[in-house]
Design a protein around this motif. Structure first.
Motif, PDB file in Angstrom:
ATOM      1  N   ASP A  44       0.840  -1.200   0.000  1.00 27.30           N
ATOM      2  CA  ASP A  44       0.000   0.000   0.000  1.00 27.30           C
ATOM      3  C   ASP A  44       0.877   1.252   0.000  1.00 27.30           C
ATOM      4  O   ASP A  44       0.591   2.225  -0.711  1.00 27.30           O
ATOM      5  CB  ASP A  44      -0.906   0.035   1.241  1.00 27.30           C
ATOM      6  N   PHE A  45       1.914   1.235   0.823  1.00 33.64           N
ATOM      7  CA  PHE A  45       2.785   2.408   0.908  1.00 33.64           C
ATOM      8  C   PHE A  45       3.570   2.599  -0.387  1.00 33.64           C
ATOM      9  O   PHE A  45       3.804   3.735  -0.815  1.00 33.64           O
ATOM     10  CB  PHE A  45       3.734   2.292   2.101  1.00 33.64           C
ATOM     11  N   ILE A  46       3.974   1.513  -0.998  1.00 27.49           N
ATOM     12  CA  ILE A  46       4.679   1.621  -2.286  1.00 27.49           C
ATOM     13  C   ILE A  46       3.729   2.262  -3.306  1.00 27.49           C
ATOM     14  O   ILE A  46       4.095   3.206  -4.002  1.00 27.49           O
ATOM     15  CB  ILE A  46       5.121   0.224  -2.802  1.00 27.49           C
ATOM     16  N   ALA A  47       2.505   1.762  -3.380  1.00 21.94           N
ATOM     17  CA  ALA A  47       1.531   2.300  -4.339  1.00 21.94           C
ATOM     18  C   ALA A  47       1.306   3.790  -4.088  1.00 21.94           C
ATOM     19  O   ALA A  47       1.358   4.602  -5.018  1.00 21.94           O
ATOM     20  CB  ALA A  47       0.218   1.526  -4.238  1.00 21.94           C
ATOM     21  N   GLN A  48       1.100   4.155  -2.844  1.00 27.26           N
ATOM     22  CA  GLN A  48       0.800   5.560  -2.538  1.00 27.26           C
ATOM     23  C   GLN A  48       1.982   6.470  -2.818  1.00 27.26           C
ATOM     24  O   GLN A  48       1.796   7.644  -3.139  1.00 27.26           O
ATOM     25  CB  GLN A  48       0.360   5.687  -1.075  1.00 27.26           C
ATOM     26  N   SER A  49       3.186   5.949  -2.729  1.00 29.22           N
ATOM     27  CA  SER A  49       4.352   6.804  -2.939  1.00 29.22           C
ATOM     28  C   SER A  49       4.587   7.088  -4.421  1.00 29.22           C
ATOM     29  O   SER A  49       5.358   7.972  -4.761  1.00 29.22           O
ATOM     30  CB  SER A  49       5.592   6.155  -2.324  1.00 29.22           C
ATOM     31  N   ILE A  50       3.919   6.350  -5.297  1.00 25.54           N
ATOM     32  CA  ILE A  50       4.231   6.502  -6.739  1.00 25.54           C
ATOM     33  C   ILE A  50       3.647   7.759  -7.390  1.00 25.54           C
ATOM     34  O   ILE A  50       4.417   8.455  -8.093  1.00 25.54           O
ATOM     35  CB  ILE A  50       3.848   5.199  -7.463  1.00 25.54           C
ATOM     36  N   PRO A  51       2.456   8.247  -7.260  1.00 30.67           N
ATOM     37  CA  PRO A  51       1.348   7.627  -6.525  1.00 30.67           C
ATOM     38  C   PRO A  51       0.416   6.850  -7.449  1.00 30.67           C
ATOM     39  O   PRO A  51       0.175   7.241  -8.588  1.00 30.67           O
ATOM     40  CB  PRO A  51       0.621   8.846  -5.972  1.00 30.67           C
ATOM     41  N   LEU A  52      -0.111   5.770  -6.888  1.00 33.69           N
ATOM     42  CA  LEU A  52      -1.143   4.964  -7.547  1.00 33.69           C
ATOM     43  C   LEU A  52      -2.209   4.690  -6.487  1.00 33.69           C
ATOM     44  O   LEU A  52      -1.925   4.778  -5.292  1.00 33.69           O
ATOM     45  CB  LEU A  52      -0.560   3.632  -8.030  1.00 33.69           C
ATOM     46  N   PRO A  53      -3.423   4.351  -6.937  1.00 33.44           N
ATOM     47  CA  PRO A  53      -4.422   3.946  -5.941  1.00 33.44           C
ATOM     48  C   PRO A  53      -3.980   2.654  -5.236  1.00 33.44           C
ATOM     49  O   PRO A  53      -3.096   1.946  -5.753  1.00 33.44           O
ATOM     50  CB  PRO A  53      -5.684   3.688  -6.775  1.00 33.44           C
ATOM     51  N   LEU A  54      -4.581   2.327  -4.116  1.00 28.77           N
ATOM     52  CA  LEU A  54      -4.299   1.050  -3.467  1.00 28.77           C
ATOM     53  C   LEU A  54      -4.615  -0.066  -4.466  1.00 28.77           C
ATOM     54  O   LEU A  54      -5.615   0.003  -5.180  1.00 28.77           O
ATOM     55  CB  LEU A  54      -5.134   0.892  -2.197  1.00 28.77           C
ATOM     56  N   ILE A  55      -3.754  -1.064  -4.505  1.00 28.74           N
ATOM     57  CA  ILE A  55      -3.883  -2.101  -5.542  1.00 28.74           C
ATOM     58  C   ILE A  55      -4.960  -3.102  -5.127  1.00 28.74           C
ATOM     59  O   ILE A  55      -4.853  -3.739  -4.076  1.00 28.74           O
ATOM     60  CB  ILE A  55      -2.531  -2.829  -5.735  1.00 28.74           C
ATOM     61  N   PRO A  56      -6.014  -3.257  -5.939  1.00 25.68           N
ATOM     62  CA  PRO A  56      -7.124  -4.120  -5.513  1.00 25.68           C
ATOM     63  C   PRO A  56      -6.759  -5.604  -5.566  1.00 25.68           C
ATOM     64  O   PRO A  56      -5.990  -6.037  -6.428  1.00 25.68           O
ATOM     65  CB  PRO A  56      -8.227  -3.811  -6.538  1.00 25.68           C
ATOM     66  N   PRO A  57      -7.351  -6.374  -4.633  1.00 21.13           N
ATOM     67  CA  PRO A  57      -7.133  -7.819  -4.661  1.00 21.13           C
ATOM     68  C   PRO A  57      -7.777  -8.424  -5.911  1.00 21.13           C
ATOM     69  O   PRO A  57      -8.914  -8.087  -6.251  1.00 21.13           O
ATOM     70  CB  PRO A  57      -7.803  -8.318  -3.382  1.00 21.13           C
TER      71      PRO A  57
END
Ligand SMILES: *[C@@H]1O[C@H](CO)[C@@H](O)[C@H](O)[C@H]1NC(C)=O
Ligand SMILES: *[C@@H]1O[C@H](CO)[C@@H](O)[C@H](O)[C@H]1NC(C)=O
Ligand SMILES: *[C@@H]1O[C@H](CO)[C@@H](O)[C@H](O)[C@H]1NC(C)=O
Ligand SMILES: *[C@@H]1O[C@H](CO)[C@@H](O)[C@H](O)[C@H]1NC(C)=O
Ligand SMILES: *[C@@H]1O[C@H](CO)[C@@H](O)[C@H](O)[C@H]1NC(C)=O
Ligand SMILES: *[C@@H]1O[C@H](CO)[C@@H](O)[C@H](O)[C@H]1NC(C)=O
Length: 359
Positions: A80-93
């Motif tokens: 989640d933190f990696i996604a947000q730092s890019i930024p991208l939305p939280l990656i859905p399951p």
């Protein structure tokens, strides 16, 4: 695994053949595809087996989400933190219905093994307390293959798309070692399987970040179940050295494989992402990293008692089991880490403190 991995290799090679510099990669991912276990699951396990694990219950998710989301933490996981730092939305399951996977998908499933389900069946390694699901890495890669057609249709479009995608492969392997130990296999047996476990990871990974495994000998779960009367079995932090040795061996082999891949594919960005060093650093010097310490930093925040606050018959998520008031500890439930720890690990993977090269 054969077909799937061959297919994935084609995808990956297509990407590799292009000139990709680490600066473009770091600043401009358009999607993340993540494979792994409880350390990065964001909801697949609870969809597959809602009652088999407690991560579907409070107080999981009490921070940020204010509800259990299927993440094994009080809040966000490293992904989640990696996604947000890019930024991208939280990656859905991946297993969730009606999600938009155009910015990535998360295939990780809590307790997923690196080795195939059939290996466990053939060898009659069937733990009674840890039911295995058929969600190993190769199954997750099969899901990715199924999803691909919906992400891009032409070779050019796919190149363009996957050229800018980040693949995170791991952490995975801890469930394999837990399972061997749970059925009474020795540490030597675990070590004998390390090359196979790591092999199943690296055989498909050609351009991505490969997280190692956590120091399992520092997990409240292992410290409780395999407690030793002999003080010399513990290291200076208080971790059980022989179990950490399995993790160290796993990570050593993985690093060698990552080096080989880096040499083989000099234009690709292939990272080793470290879980081991940050966790041991947090435990050795918790205050330096801003963790709250009441007694030992090894103690879990959420659990039903015992010296490490891990109790197999009163686990986090079971009714009547409470979390500590301030989840700024290192460990969350005996196996996984708190949002606070996950956040620092994610930063370290992004800025290079805990990943080389940075992802
Ligand atoms: C596991 O799942 C895969 C993919 O769905 C399937 O091909 C395989 O037969 C399953 N294995 C077992 C032992 O059920
Ligand atoms: C791929 O083609 C199908 C059928 O034409 C279409 O429905 C789908 O939207 C296309 N996908 C992408 C990502 O372009
Ligand atoms: C992939 O990215 C590199 C630079 O980041 C670019 O030179 C190359 O053309 C891209 N390939 C495709 C198919 O878009
Ligand atoms: C404790 O472990 C050490 C090192 O493995 C060993 O030499 C020693 O005999 C053990 N002591 C006991 C009481 O088992
Ligand atoms: C851990 O592994 C190292 C070698 O990698 C070995 O020298 C040491 O004895 C091992 N420690 C234990 C407790 O097994
Ligand atoms: C573990 O949980 C059980 C069931 O709630 C309880 O009876 C036991 O006292 C607990 N053990 C510890 C060490 O707190």
């Amino acid at each position: 695994m054969g077909l799937v991995s061959a297919f994935l290799l084609i995808v990956i090679f297509t990407v590799l053949l292009h000139q990709v510099t680490s600066t473009t990669l770091q600043s401009s991912y358009n999607a993340i595809f993540n494979f792994g276990d409880q350390y990065s699951d964001t909801g697949n396990f609870v969809i597959l087996a809602p009652r088999a694990l407690f991560i579907g219950n409070s107080p999981y998710g009490e921070t940020d989400f204010n509800r259990p989301t299927g993440r094994a933490s009080n809040g966000r996981v490293v992904l989640d933190f990696i996604a947000q730092s890019i930024p991208l939305p939280l990656i859905p399951p991946y297993l969730a219905q009606g999600q938009d996977f155009s910015k990535g998908a998360n295939f990780a499933v809590a307790r997923a093994t690196a080795l195939d389900f059939v290996f466990y069946q053939k060898n009659n390694i069937i733990p009674t307390d840890l039911p295995l699901l058929n969600t190993s890495l190769s199954v997750q890669l099969g899901w990715f293959e199924n999803l691909m057609a919906s992400l891009c249709n032409t070779t050019d479009a796919c190149n363009l798309y996957f050229n800018r995608s980040l693949f995170l492969l791991g952490t995975i392997g801890v469930a394999d070692y837990f399972t061997f130990l749970a059925v009474g296999k020795t540490v030597d047996y675990c070590n004998s399987k390390v090359p196979d476990v790591v092999g199943s990871i690296t055989s498909v990974a050609k351009h991505m970040a490969l997280p190692g495994v956590v120091p399992i000998g520092c997990l409240p779960r292992i410290l409780t179940i395999y407690v030793s009367p002999n003080v010399s079995d513990y290291d200076s932090i208080g971790c059980l050295q022989i179990y950490n040795n399995i993790s160290q061996y796993h990570n050593r082999i993985l690093r060698v494989a990552v080096k080989q891949l880096q040499i083989e594919f000099p234009k690709a960005v292939i990272s080793y992402a470290d879980y081991y060093e940050p966790i041991t650093k947090f435990l050795a010097n918790p205050r330096l990293y801003g963790f709250t310490v009441n007694g030992s930093p090894l103690v879990a925040c959420c659990g039903g008692g015992g010296p490490y606050n891990y109790n197999a018959s009163a686990q986090c998520g079971q009714s009547g089991v409470a979390a500590c008031p301030d989840p700024s500890t290192v460990n969350w439930d005996g196996t996984v880490f708190t949002e606070k720890a996950n956040s620092i690990i994610a930063n370290g993977w992004r800025n290079g403190a805990f990943a080389s090269p940075p992802i």
